[in-house]
Write an enzyme that holds these catalytic residues in place. Structure first.
Site, short mmCIF file in Angstrom:
data_model
loop_
_atom_site.label_atom_id
_atom_site.label_comp_id
_atom_site.label_asym_id
_atom_site.label_seq_id
_atom_site.Cartn_x
_atom_site.Cartn_y
_atom_site.Cartn_z
CE LYS A 13 3.03 -7.40 3.68
NZ LYS A 13 4.23 -7.26 2.83
NE ARG A 88 2.00 -2.11 0.15
CZ ARG A 88 1.71 -3.40 -0.07
NH1 ARG A 88 0.61 -3.92 0.37
NH2 ARG A 88 2.56 -4.16 -0.73
NE ARG A 127 6.21 -13.32 -4.55
CZ ARG A 127 5.63 -12.43 -3.76
NH1 ARG A 127 5.45 -12.67 -2.47
NH2 ARG A 127 5.25 -11.26 -4.23
NE ARG A 154 2.63 -10.27 -6.93
CZ ARG A 154 2.49 -9.85 -5.68
NH1 ARG A 154 2.10 -10.68 -4.73
NH2 ARG A 154 2.73 -8.60 -5.36
NE ARG A 165 5.99 -5.29 -5.05
CZ ARG A 165 5.94 -6.63 -5.00
NH1 ARG A 165 6.59 -7.35 -5.88
NH2 ARG A 165 5.26 -7.21 -4.05
P1 AMP Z 1 1.10 -6.96 -2.23
O1 AMP Z 1 0.52 -8.22 -2.79
O2 AMP Z 1 0.62 -6.68 -0.83
O3 AMP Z 1 2.60 -6.89 -2.34
O4 AMP Z 1 0.50 -5.76 -3.11
C1 AMP Z 1 0.74 -5.68 -4.51
C2 AMP Z 1 0.51 -4.26 -5.00
O5 AMP Z 1 -0.85 -3.87 -4.74
C3 AMP Z 1 1.36 -3.19 -4.33
O6 AMP Z 1 2.66 -3.07 -4.91
C4 AMP Z 1 0.50 -1.95 -4.56
O7 AMP Z 1 0.61 -1.50 -5.89
C5 AMP Z 1 -0.91 -2.49 -4.36
N1 AMP Z 1 -1.33 -2.41 -2.94
C6 AMP Z 1 -1.59 -3.45 -2.09
N2 AMP Z 1 -1.95 -3.02 -0.88
C7 AMP Z 1 -1.91 -1.66 -0.95
C8 AMP Z 1 -2.15 -0.61 -0.01
N3 AMP Z 1 -2.50 -0.88 1.26
N4 AMP Z 1 -2.01 0.67 -0.44
C9 AMP Z 1 -1.68 0.95 -1.72
N5 AMP Z 1 -1.41 0.03 -2.64
C10 AMP Z 1 -1.53 -1.28 -2.28
#
Ligand code: AMP
Length: 207
Positions: A13, A88, A127, A154, A165
């Site tokens: 994404k 989400r 990654r 990360r 996740r």
């Molecule tokens: P990402 O970089 O989009 O994979 O997000 C990393 C982490 O941020 C996720 O595993 C969640 O803990 C938190 N996070 C990001 N976007 C959301 C969302 N829309 N709702 C809840 N938690 C989020």
């Protein structure tokens, strides 16, 4: 053009969002990036979010919805935006629809990037990100291929957290694919292909 990008963590994404932003001049709204910046800055939001993020859990809806509402008020989103990693949960999707209705705006497409979970585990655990420019590299890179910066992993790309996740994605986020199919906004794309090919497919679908 207002786009929602759906897909499991590691589906690509972020990479596709960057391409769409460059091509269409859209505002990039990544809730993951906003939350990581808050964690790094040690703000109250960051302190609250960190415990969820470290475990691969979702940050509570109320927190994330508030962040996105605030971001959508900003001027740069008026000429188009891409939401990367939001919504989400179904609660977030409903809140987004009502906020956009209030603002007199609409989603034009929900692009779902689909990748097999086993491929994702491999992608995420290998990654590596650049500390300097955010480039997304891999464990086989000694330094950032773009700026020579130092690469890091990360915390939530560690194997146990990645599995969690993915479970959270299947449970809370995957059902949104049907939600957007129901409103005729869904564009499904096979994400297990080279980045350029995935991007071309998305462009054709948006044309
Ligand atoms: P990402 O970089 O989009 O994979 O997000 C990393 C982490 O941020 C996720 O595993 C969640 O803990 C938190 N996070 C990001 N976007 C959301 C969302 N829309 N709702 C809840 N938690 C989020």
């Amino acid at each position: 053009m207002n786009i929602v990008l759906l897909g499991a963590p590691g589906a690509g994404k972020g990479t596709q969002a960057a391409r769409l932003v460059a091509e269409y001049g859209l505002a990039h709204i990544s809730t993951g990036d906003i939350l990581r910046a808050a964690v790094k800055a040690g703000t109250p939001l960051g302190l609250e979010a960190k415990s969820f993020m470290d475990k691969g859990e979702l940050v509570p809806d109320s927190v994330v919805i508030g962040l996105v509402k605030e971001r959508l008020q900003q001027e740069d989103t008026k000429s188009g935006f891409i939401l990367d990693g939001f919504p989400r949960t179904s609660t977030q999707a409903v809140a987004l629809a009502s906020e956009l209705a209030e603002l007199g705006r609409d989603i034009d497409a929900a692009v779902a990037v689909q990748v097999d979970p086993e491929v994702i585990v491999k992608r995420l655990t290998s990654r590596r990100l650049c500390k300097e420019c955010g480039y997304i590299g891999s464990e086989s890179d000694a330094a950032c291929p773009s700026c020579e910066g130092e690469l890091y992993q990360r915390d939530d790309d560690k194997p146990e957290t990645v599995r969690n996740r993915l479970e959270v994605y299947e449970q809370s986020t995957a059902p949104l694919i049907e939600y957007y199919r129901g409103s005729d906004l869904l564009v499904e794309v096979d994400g297990d292909r080279p980045v350029d090919e995935v991007f071309s497919t998305i462009q054709e679908a948006l044309a």
